[in-house]
Design a protein around this motif. Structure first.
Motif, mmCIF file in Angstrom:
data_model
loop_
_atom_site.group_PDB
_atom_site.id
_atom_site.type_symbol
_atom_site.label_atom_id
_atom_site.label_comp_id
_atom_site.label_asym_id
_atom_site.label_seq_id
_atom_site.Cartn_x
_atom_site.Cartn_y
_atom_site.Cartn_z
ATOM 1 N N ILE A 175 0.838 -1.188 0.000
ATOM 2 C CA ILE A 175 0.000 0.000 0.000
ATOM 3 C C ILE A 175 0.877 1.243 0.000
ATOM 4 C CG2 ILE A 175 -1.845 1.232 1.164
ATOM 5 C CD1 ILE A 175 -2.615 -1.522 0.063
ATOM 6 N N GLU A 176 0.683 2.082 -1.010
ATOM 7 C CA GLU A 176 1.461 3.306 -1.128
ATOM 8 C C GLU A 176 0.526 4.480 -1.385
ATOM 9 O OE1 GLU A 176 4.144 2.608 -4.315
ATOM 10 O OE2 GLU A 176 5.207 0.957 -3.303
ATOM 11 N N ARG A 177 0.946 5.655 -0.947
ATOM 12 C CA ARG A 177 0.101 6.843 -1.056
ATOM 13 C C ARG A 177 -0.342 7.111 -2.491
ATOM 14 N NH1 ARG A 177 -3.787 9.401 0.497
ATOM 15 N NH2 ARG A 177 -2.989 9.253 2.621
ATOM 16 N N ASN A 178 0.543 6.951 -3.450
ATOM 17 C CA ASN A 178 0.190 7.278 -4.837
ATOM 18 C C ASN A 178 0.223 6.052 -5.740
ATOM 19 O OD1 ASN A 178 -0.016 10.132 -4.370
ATOM 20 N ND2 ASN A 178 2.218 10.204 -4.290
ATOM 21 N N GLY A 179 0.146 4.861 -5.141
ATOM 22 C CA GLY A 179 0.267 3.687 -5.995
ATOM 23 C C GLY A 179 -0.633 2.534 -5.638
ATOM 24 N N SER A 180 -1.793 2.832 -5.039
ATOM 25 C CA SER A 180 -2.674 1.756 -4.588
ATOM 26 C C SER A 180 -4.008 1.753 -5.320
ATOM 27 C CB SER A 180 -2.910 1.877 -3.075
ATOM 28 O OG SER A 180 -1.676 1.835 -2.377
ATOM 29 N N ASP A 181 -4.087 2.433 -6.447
ATOM 30 C CA ASP A 181 -5.348 2.487 -7.186
ATOM 31 C C ASP A 181 -5.809 1.086 -7.587
ATOM 32 O OD1 ASP A 181 -5.302 5.191 -6.933
ATOM 33 O OD2 ASP A 181 -4.641 5.610 -8.976
ATOM 34 N N ARG A 182 -4.843 0.220 -7.909
ATOM 35 C CA ARG A 182 -5.192 -1.145 -8.324
ATOM 36 C C ARG A 182 -5.896 -1.895 -7.193
ATOM 37 N NH1 ARG A 182 -2.640 -6.097 -7.794
ATOM 38 N NH2 ARG A 182 -0.935 -5.093 -6.675
ATOM 39 N N VAL A 183 -5.439 -1.685 -5.979
ATOM 40 C CA VAL A 183 -6.035 -2.363 -4.823
ATOM 41 C C VAL A 183 -7.455 -1.857 -4.597
ATOM 42 C CG1 VAL A 183 -5.789 -2.865 -2.367
ATOM 43 C CG2 VAL A 183 -3.750 -2.588 -3.789
ATOM 44 N N VAL A 184 -7.626 -0.533 -4.622
ATOM 45 C CA VAL A 184 -8.951 0.048 -4.412
ATOM 46 C C VAL A 184 -9.903 -0.392 -5.508
ATOM 47 C CG1 VAL A 184 -10.236 2.208 -4.258
ATOM 48 C CG2 VAL A 184 -7.993 2.023 -3.172
ATOM 49 N N ALA A 185 -9.415 -0.431 -6.752
ATOM 50 C CA ALA A 185 -10.256 -0.859 -7.869
ATOM 51 C C ALA A 185 -10.685 -2.314 -7.702
ATOM 52 C CB ALA A 185 -9.516 -0.676 -9.189
ATOM 53 N N ALA A 186 -9.778 -3.153 -7.227
ATOM 54 C CA ALA A 186 -10.108 -4.567 -7.022
ATOM 55 C C ALA A 186 -11.164 -4.734 -5.936
ATOM 56 C CB ALA A 186 -8.843 -5.339 -6.657
ATOM 57 N N ILE A 187 -11.061 -3.925 -4.877
ATOM 58 C CA ILE A 187 -12.047 -3.975 -3.798
ATOM 59 C C ILE A 187 -13.409 -3.527 -4.313
ATOM 60 C CG2 ILE A 187 -12.700 -2.936 -1.589
ATOM 61 C CD1 ILE A 187 -9.669 -2.798 -0.946
ATOM 62 N N ALA A 188 -13.411 -2.459 -5.106
ATOM 63 C CA ALA A 188 -14.668 -1.961 -5.656
ATOM 64 C C ALA A 188 -15.302 -2.990 -6.587
ATOM 65 C CB ALA A 188 -14.420 -0.650 -6.404
ATOM 66 N N ALA A 189 -14.486 -3.622 -7.430
ATOM 67 C CA ALA A 189 -15.008 -4.609 -8.377
ATOM 68 C C ALA A 189 -15.555 -5.834 -7.661
ATOM 69 C CB ALA A 189 -13.899 -5.020 -9.351
ATOM 70 N N ALA A 190 -14.942 -6.190 -6.529
ATOM 71 C CA ALA A 190 -15.384 -7.366 -5.777
ATOM 72 C C ALA A 190 -16.732 -7.121 -5.103
ATOM 73 C CB ALA A 190 -14.342 -7.753 -4.729
ATOM 74 N N GLY A 191 -17.050 -5.862 -4.835
ATOM 75 C CA GLY A 191 -18.338 -5.524 -4.239
ATOM 76 C C GLY A 191 -18.476 -5.919 -2.782
ATOM 77 N N CYS A 192 -17.353 -6.077 -2.096
ATOM 78 C CA CYS A 192 -17.429 -6.519 -0.707
ATOM 79 C C CYS A 192 -17.873 -5.378 0.203
ATOM 80 C CB CYS A 192 -16.089 -7.066 -0.239
ATOM 81 S SG CYS A 192 -14.723 -5.927 -0.426
ATOM 82 N N GLY A 193 -18.472 -5.743 1.333
ATOM 83 C CA GLY A 193 -18.940 -4.744 2.278
ATOM 84 C C GLY A 193 -17.978 -4.473 3.407
ATOM 85 N N VAL A 194 -16.917 -5.278 3.518
ATOM 86 C CA VAL A 194 -15.932 -5.081 4.579
ATOM 87 C C VAL A 194 -14.553 -5.454 4.058
ATOM 88 C CG1 VAL A 194 -16.356 -7.398 5.532
ATOM 89 C CG2 VAL A 194 -15.250 -5.662 6.959
ATOM 90 N N VAL A 195 -13.567 -4.634 4.380
ATOM 91 C CA VAL A 195 -12.166 -4.926 4.086
ATOM 92 C C VAL A 195 -11.495 -5.354 5.376
ATOM 93 C CG1 VAL A 195 -9.931 -3.929 3.463
ATOM 94 C CG2 VAL A 195 -11.953 -3.403 2.101
ATOM 95 N N VAL A 196 -10.879 -6.515 5.351
ATOM 96 C CA VAL A 196 -10.096 -7.004 6.484
ATOM 97 C C VAL A 196 -8.636 -6.749 6.149
ATOM 98 C CG1 VAL A 196 -9.611 -8.956 7.995
ATOM 99 C CG2 VAL A 196 -11.813 -8.819 6.809
ATOM 100 N N TRP A 197 -8.036 -5.770 6.821
ATOM 101 C CA TRP A 197 -6.636 -5.435 6.578
ATOM 102 C C TRP A 197 -5.767 -6.232 7.554
ATOM 103 C CZ3 TRP A 197 -3.034 -4.189 3.492
ATOM 104 C CH2 TRP A 197 -1.823 -3.659 3.932
ATOM 105 N N GLY A 198 -4.858 -7.018 7.020
ATOM 106 C CA GLY A 198 -4.035 -7.873 7.866
ATOM 107 C C GLY A 198 -2.713 -7.262 8.266
ATOM 108 N N GLY A 199 -2.369 -6.079 7.726
ATOM 109 C CA GLY A 199 -1.064 -5.490 7.972
ATOM 110 C C GLY A 199 -1.059 -4.501 9.121
ATOM 111 N N PHE A 200 -0.144 -3.533 9.018
ATOM 112 C CA PHE A 200 0.105 -2.604 10.110
ATOM 113 C C PHE A 200 -0.580 -1.256 9.878
ATOM 114 C CE2 PHE A 200 3.880 -5.480 10.074
ATOM 115 C CZ PHE A 200 3.576 -6.149 11.246
ATOM 116 N N GLY A 201 -0.410 -0.362 10.861
ATOM 117 C CA GLY A 201 -1.189 0.856 10.921
ATOM 118 C C GLY A 201 -0.939 1.862 9.826
#
Length: 350
Positions: A175-201
């Motif tokens: 996850i990067e400030r200017n390089g995570s569009d792919r991750v957000v797009a994948a979450i949006a496409a999946a249509g999930c209602g909750v994101v479980v983040w397994g990493g750090f703060g």
């Protein structure tokens, strides 16, 4: 002079921020006992960093084992490489009490001087899964996103096994400030209602901000102990409102017990901040060692024997009752739920 080792892994980003409260809680226990003149011999806590590297960890363990003034060791929260550390400690007769949730199979090794003073990651993941299953309107289900760290892999694996809600997406991402569009797009496409983040703060805060910025504020955001750090709250701002985390660490701020309030006051006086995650648990663990020393244990074998003879301990964070394997009994293996409300982690009940 007797020494208690504090073994930590400072390789991950912001690791020192996450382990500092535990080290400070343990140090405060030593300082308090010293000032109260309860110790028959001086005691020192010594922090040693494995750097997340097996060879460095081996050097750290060798340093501890070869110095007979070390009579015990504390494993820091989220300490990795505990299997090899435990083998060497057990062979040397050195008792070790860990605050790390990692390593679900450690108790099966038959070590005589090993204990875990917090719930393991399997229990942590089960509580998080149960919380998710209690949510409503989760769309296509849950998106499980991790950073590839051992803590993240273990947590998300445990959640995937325990959850009843459908898993719409599993993804490893940096996850990067200017390089995570792919991750957000994948979450949006999946249509999930909750994101479980397994990493750090820090990374979790960036991901949550980007979800909000891309119009996905309604997607719930949850995580484990790695997310419950000051970095998340300071970085995420208002976008973090409603984020839920689970942690086998207690929050004593609402406790009315005198001992708990005294601990909070002394901790803040010494370190300038309220006690963070695992500060109280580390105080309790160090008190277990100090109690043995106060009662006359002066060698590692004597400390180990004293700890083995004590199956329960009344602490600030918990009443610790240990199984013969070294794990806590289920009633002592507490996992707590917290919610970001107004930029603070507020304990949840029920």
């Amino acid at each position: 002079m007797l020494k208690i080792a504090f073994i930590e892994d400072l390789a991950p980003e912001d690791a020192q921020t996450r382990t500092a409260p535990a080290y400070q809680g343990a140090r405060l226990a030593v300082d308090t006992a010293t000032l109260g003149e309860r110790l028959p011999v001086p005691v020192e806590i010594v922090a040693l960093d494995t750097k997340g590297d097996p060879s460095t960890a081996a050097d750290v363990v060798r340093t501890i084992v070869d110095d007979q003034s070390f009579v015990g060791a504390i494993g820091a929260p989220l300490l990795t490489g505990q299997a090899s550390i435990g083998v060497a400690m057990d062979a040397a007769g050195l008792p070790m009490i860990t605050l790390s949730t990692l390593g679900p199979d450690l108790s099966r090794n038959g070590w005589t001087g090993w204990r875990r003073a917090v719930a393991g990651q399997t229990r942590e993941a089960a509580v998080l899964a149960d919380h998710i299953d209690g949510m409503r309107r989760l769309g296509a289900g849950a998106c499980l996103i991790g950073d590839g760290s051992p803590a993240s892999i273990g947590l998300l694996h445990g959640v995937a096994r325990a959850i009843s809600t459908p898993v719409a997406l599993r993804m490893r991402a940096a996850i990067e400030r200017n390089g995570s569009d792919r991750v957000v797009a994948a979450i949006a496409a999946a249509g999930c209602g909750v994101v479980v983040w397994g990493g750090f703060g820090a990374e979790g805060a960036v991901l949550r901000q980007q979800l909000v910025e891309q119009g996905l504020r309604s997607v719930r955001f949850v995580g484990g102990e790695g997310l419950k750090d000051p970095t998340f709250l300071s970085v995420v701002g208002e976008a973090g409102a409603g984020t839920v985390v689970v942690c086998p660490c207690v929050d004593l701020t609402t406790s009315t017990r005198f001992a708990a309030q005294r601990f909070i006051q002394d901790y803040q006086s010494d370190f300038g901040l309220p006690p963070g995650p695992y500060a109280a648990e580390a105080w309790d663990v160090m008190r277990m060692f100090l109690q043995a020393i106060e009662r006359g244990a002066a060698t590692r074998s004597q400390v180990a024997a004293a700890l083995s003879a004590t199956s329960s301990f009344e602490g600030l964070a918990d009443t610790y009752v240990f199984e013969p394997s070294g794990e806590l009994v289920p009633s002592s293996a507490q996992v707590h739920v917290f919610r970001d409300e107004g930029g603070r982690w507020i304990p949840q009940t029920g």
